[in-house]
Design a protein around this motif. Structure first.
Motif, mmCIF file in Angstrom:
data_model
loop_
_atom_site.group_PDB
_atom_site.id
_atom_site.type_symbol
_atom_site.label_atom_id
_atom_site.label_comp_id
_atom_site.label_asym_id
_atom_site.label_seq_id
_atom_site.Cartn_x
_atom_site.Cartn_y
_atom_site.Cartn_z
ATOM 1 N N PRO A 129 10.571 -4.642 6.050
ATOM 2 C CA PRO A 129 10.026 -5.885 6.824
ATOM 3 C C PRO A 129 9.648 -5.804 8.168
ATOM 4 N N SER A 130 8.728 -6.854 8.738
ATOM 5 C CA SER A 130 8.157 -6.406 9.964
ATOM 6 C C SER A 130 9.297 -6.513 11.056
ATOM 7 N N SER A 183 6.584 -11.760 3.961
ATOM 8 C CA SER A 183 6.706 -10.888 4.658
ATOM 9 C C SER A 183 5.828 -9.537 4.585
ATOM 10 N N PRO A 184 5.262 -9.175 5.704
ATOM 11 C CA PRO A 184 4.411 -7.939 5.977
ATOM 12 C C PRO A 184 5.465 -6.782 5.629
ATOM 13 N N GLU A 185 4.826 -5.619 5.160
ATOM 14 C CA GLU A 185 5.654 -4.470 5.016
ATOM 15 C C GLU A 185 5.215 -3.546 5.766
ATOM 16 N N TYR A 186 6.317 -2.881 6.652
ATOM 17 C CA TYR A 186 5.885 -1.856 7.525
ATOM 18 C C TYR A 186 6.668 -0.686 7.308
ATOM 19 N N ASN A 187 6.032 0.364 6.770
ATOM 20 C CA ASN A 187 6.618 1.485 6.136
ATOM 21 C C ASN A 187 7.714 1.102 5.081
ATOM 22 N N GLY A 188 7.569 0.298 4.215
ATOM 23 C CA GLY A 188 8.441 -0.060 3.154
ATOM 24 C C GLY A 188 9.762 -0.951 3.753
ATOM 25 N N SER A 192 4.384 -12.581 10.644
ATOM 26 C CA SER A 192 3.167 -11.821 11.376
ATOM 27 C C SER A 192 2.908 -13.105 12.466
ATOM 28 N N THR A 193 2.263 -12.586 13.306
ATOM 29 C CA THR A 193 1.688 -13.465 14.334
ATOM 30 C C THR A 193 0.365 -13.232 14.427
#
Length: 197
Positions: free
Chosen positions: A90-91, A83-88, A13-14
């Motif tokens: 990684p970004s 790691s962020p989670e985007y809809n299950g 993420s930034t």
């Protein structure tokens, strides 16, 4: 005497107030308390890389920022990725970064920068699951890249409540859990280092 371990840490993420940035920094500080560990923090905002495009690569080669990050990765013994989670998953930023870094350079093997590289996975989310689904997908991706993901991981549900204004964990149990995982990872990397020395 064992040489110091060099660990490269970054978050997928930034965002300035990214929970995963805060978690990665916290884990980095925890790793350095283990002694003889140096952690390099890389903010992906400082490595702007275009979306992967085979035509771009064919015409221009690897982007300069990807080459810089690739060189940094090669000079370190291990990775720490939050790691962020985007809809299950990684970004997209993290996936794109790893895709570029996996590309061959100067006739090297395609996945040479990741091959057998120990990786500690972390995740923080605002939801209840803490990013575990995204880490499962990231673990598969890193396996395809020939990296050696550490079996333990740390996930932080409701990270917006779990971290205070200074980016510290409020809950002593979570503090211990993070310290245990990071310490175990450092020990694991040291064991690998001693075997290959």
């Amino acid at each position: 005497m064992t040489r110091p371990l060099n660990i490269l840490a970054f978050a997928g993420s930034t965002r300035n107030e990214s929970l995963n940035k805060k978690l990665a920094v916290l884990a980095s500080e925890t790793a350095e308390t283990a002694g003889a560990v140096h952690v390099t923090w890389a903010d992906l905002r400082d490595y702007p890389i275009p979306l992967y495009d085979g035509d771009y690569e064919e015409q221009f080669g690897l982007p300069p920022a990807a080459l810089k990050l690739r060189s940094l990765l090669q000079s370190h013994d291990a990775l720490l990725i939050a790691s962020p989670e985007y809809n299950g998953f990684p970004s997209p930023l993290l996936k794109n970064t790893l895709d570029w870094l996996s590309r061959p350079f100067n006739n090297e093997e395609r996945h040479v920068v990741f091959k057998d590289k120990p990786v500690l996975l972390l995740a923080a989310t605002r939801g209840e699951a803490g990013g575990r689904r995204g880490l499962a997908q990231l673990r598969l991706l890193l396996g395809n890249l020939k990296a050696a993901s550490f079996e333990q991981e740390f996930v932080l549900p409701k990270g917006n409540e779990a971290l205070d204004a200074l980016g510290r964990l409020r809950d002593p149990d979570q503090q211990r859990q993070l310290a245990d995982v990071v310490t175990a990872f450092v020990g694991h990397v040291r064991e690998r280092q001693s075997v290959t020395a």
